[in-house]
Scaffold this motif. Structure first.
Motif, PDB file in Angstrom:
ATOM      1  N   TRP A  26       0.835  -1.205   0.000  1.00  0.00           N
ATOM      2  CA  TRP A  26       0.000   0.000   0.000  1.00  0.00           C
ATOM      3  C   TRP A  26       0.865   1.249   0.000  1.00  0.00           C
ATOM      4  O   TRP A  26       0.508   2.268  -0.599  1.00  0.00           O
ATOM      5  CB  TRP A  26      -0.932  -0.003   1.206  1.00  0.00           C
ATOM      6  N   GLY A  27       2.002   1.160   0.663  1.00  0.00           N
ATOM      7  CA  GLY A  27       2.910   2.298   0.689  1.00  0.00           C
ATOM      8  C   GLY A  27       3.485   2.620  -0.672  1.00  0.00           C
ATOM      9  O   GLY A  27       3.514   3.782  -1.086  1.00  0.00           O
ATOM     10  N   ILE A  28       3.927   1.593  -1.394  1.00  0.00           N
ATOM     11  CA  ILE A  28       4.507   1.855  -2.716  1.00  0.00           C
ATOM     12  C   ILE A  28       3.432   2.319  -3.695  1.00  0.00           C
ATOM     13  O   ILE A  28       3.685   3.126  -4.583  1.00  0.00           O
ATOM     14  CB  ILE A  28       5.251   0.615  -3.266  1.00  0.00           C
ATOM     15  N   GLY A  29       2.196   1.848  -3.503  1.00  0.00           N
ATOM     16  CA  GLY A  29       1.095   2.330  -4.340  1.00  0.00           C
ATOM     17  C   GLY A  29       0.828   3.803  -4.104  1.00  0.00           C
ATOM     18  O   GLY A  29       0.662   4.574  -5.055  1.00  0.00           O
ATOM     19  N   ALA A  30       0.804   4.213  -2.823  1.00  0.00           N
ATOM     20  CA  ALA A  30       0.562   5.616  -2.491  1.00  0.00           C
ATOM     21  C   ALA A  30       1.696   6.512  -2.972  1.00  0.00           C
ATOM     22  O   ALA A  30       1.468   7.606  -3.510  1.00  0.00           O
ATOM     23  CB  ALA A  30       0.385   5.760  -0.980  1.00  0.00           C
ATOM     24  N   LEU A  31       2.932   6.052  -2.805  1.00  0.00           N
ATOM     25  CA  LEU A  31       4.086   6.833  -3.265  1.00  0.00           C
ATOM     26  C   LEU A  31       4.098   6.968  -4.784  1.00  0.00           C
ATOM     27  O   LEU A  31       4.502   8.001  -5.318  1.00  0.00           O
ATOM     28  CB  LEU A  31       5.375   6.174  -2.778  1.00  0.00           C
ATOM     29  N   ALA A  32       3.644   5.931  -5.484  1.00  0.00           N
ATOM     30  CA  ALA A  32       3.568   5.999  -6.948  1.00  0.00           C
ATOM     31  C   ALA A  32       2.530   7.022  -7.394  1.00  0.00           C
ATOM     32  O   ALA A  32       2.726   7.729  -8.389  1.00  0.00           O
ATOM     33  CB  ALA A  32       3.232   4.623  -7.517  1.00  0.00           C
ATOM     34  N   ALA A  65       2.636  -0.521  -7.828  1.00  0.00           N
ATOM     35  CA  ALA A  65       3.359   0.662  -8.292  1.00  0.00           C
ATOM     36  C   ALA A  65       2.806   1.148  -9.626  1.00  0.00           C
ATOM     37  O   ALA A  65       2.673   2.355  -9.859  1.00  0.00           O
ATOM     38  CB  ALA A  65       4.844   0.362  -8.409  1.00  0.00           C
ATOM     39  N   ALA A  66       2.463   0.206 -10.510  1.00  0.00           N
ATOM     40  CA  ALA A  66       1.915   0.572 -11.816  1.00  0.00           C
ATOM     41  C   ALA A  66       0.516   1.174 -11.679  1.00  0.00           C
ATOM     42  O   ALA A  66       0.186   2.171 -12.333  1.00  0.00           O
ATOM     43  CB  ALA A  66       1.877  -0.652 -12.729  1.00  0.00           C
ATOM     44  N   ILE A  67      -0.311   0.583 -10.810  1.00  0.00           N
ATOM     45  CA  ILE A  67      -1.655   1.119 -10.572  1.00  0.00           C
ATOM     46  C   ILE A  67      -1.572   2.525  -9.984  1.00  0.00           C
ATOM     47  O   ILE A  67      -2.278   3.451 -10.402  1.00  0.00           O
ATOM     48  CB  ILE A  67      -2.456   0.195  -9.632  1.00  0.00           C
ATOM     49  N   GLY A  68      -0.698   2.691  -8.993  1.00  0.00           N
ATOM     50  CA  GLY A  68      -0.528   4.007  -8.388  1.00  0.00           C
ATOM     51  C   GLY A  68      -0.064   5.046  -9.391  1.00  0.00           C
ATOM     52  O   GLY A  68      -0.556   6.182  -9.404  1.00  0.00           O
ATOM     53  N   SER A  69       0.875   4.663 -10.253  1.00  0.00           N
ATOM     54  CA  SER A  69       1.370   5.583 -11.284  1.00  0.00           C
ATOM     55  C   SER A  69       0.261   5.966 -12.255  1.00  0.00           C
ATOM     56  O   SER A  69       0.153   7.134 -12.664  1.00  0.00           O
ATOM     57  CB  SER A  69       2.530   4.937 -12.044  1.00  0.00           C
TER      58      SER A  69
END
Length: 215
Positions: A26-32, A65-69
């Motif tokens: 969840w953290g890498i998603g939010a950062l992305a 990460a891709a979804i967040g981006s």
């Protein structure tokens, strides 16, 4: 004491990393999301760090990460959609604008996916803004960004799993020792990519010349 913009940005980065990195996927998603929408974050380095410490969930890290981006990229996309047309129409006529949009629509998916696959400093946000200006469908735009970023992150993950977490340190050291060469190669790649995309949009052989080709 007055804080410089660079120092402020670094401070914000440290605060965000401290707050979100412990949250895992969840953290890498939010950062992305933050990286793609507003504040630059070293998302590639973070992904490598996550994968290095947890090989089993590498696909999940790449996916998040891709979804967040893709979610974050909707901001420049909708900015282009909201005001980009007026920006262009102040400089070109309506007929020219329609021609440019038609050319873009024929290559729009690749014109967005390919820059998304490229690592920094590729100016991806410019392509995202252009997609909004030329009214690329949101689903197609989101899919192109997601696919491009997923491929990019997956390549990093595979390299990390194959060669270990030291790959990032090795690449960083190599870039530092060959800084001028890396900048030159990166600049050439970006120019070639921009020329390719612009040629598809402003195809002089089909009646829509590049702006620099006009008198």
């Amino acid at each position: 004491m007055k804080i410089s913009p660079v120092a402020l940005l670094n401070k914000l980065n440290i605060m965000m990393l401290a707050a979100l990195k412990p949250l895992g996927v969840w953290g890498i998603g939010a950062l992305a999301v933050i990286d793609s929408s507003t504040i630059p974050v070293p998302i590639d380095a973070l992904l490598i760090d996550y994968v290095a410490h947890d090989h089993r969930r590498f696909l999940l890290y790449c996916f998040m990460a891709a979804i967040g981006s893709a979610v974050g990229s909707l901001l420049p996309y909708y900015l282009g959609r909201a005001g980009g047309e007026l920006f262009l129409l102040k400089r070109i006529n309506r007929q020219r604008y329609e021609q440019m949009r038609d050319r873009f629509e024929k290559q729009e998916f690749l014109a967005i996916m390919v820059p998304a696959m490229m690592p920094p400093p590729t100016p991806v946000k410019l392509f995202e803004f252009a997609a909004g200006v030329f009214e690329m469908k949101p689903l197609g735009f989101f899919s192109a960004i997601f696919l491009g970023k997923f491929v990019r992150f997956l390549i990093w993950a595979i390299i990390t799993i194959t060669y270990g977490p030291t790959i990032l340190h090795t690449m960083t050291q190599t870039m530092r020792h060959h800084h001028s060469l890396m900048l030159g190669l990166g600049g050439i790649l970006i120019v070639l990519l921009l020329v390719y995309v612009l040629r598809k949009v402003f195809d002089s052989r089909r009646g829509t010349p590049l702006p620099v080709e006009e008198e």
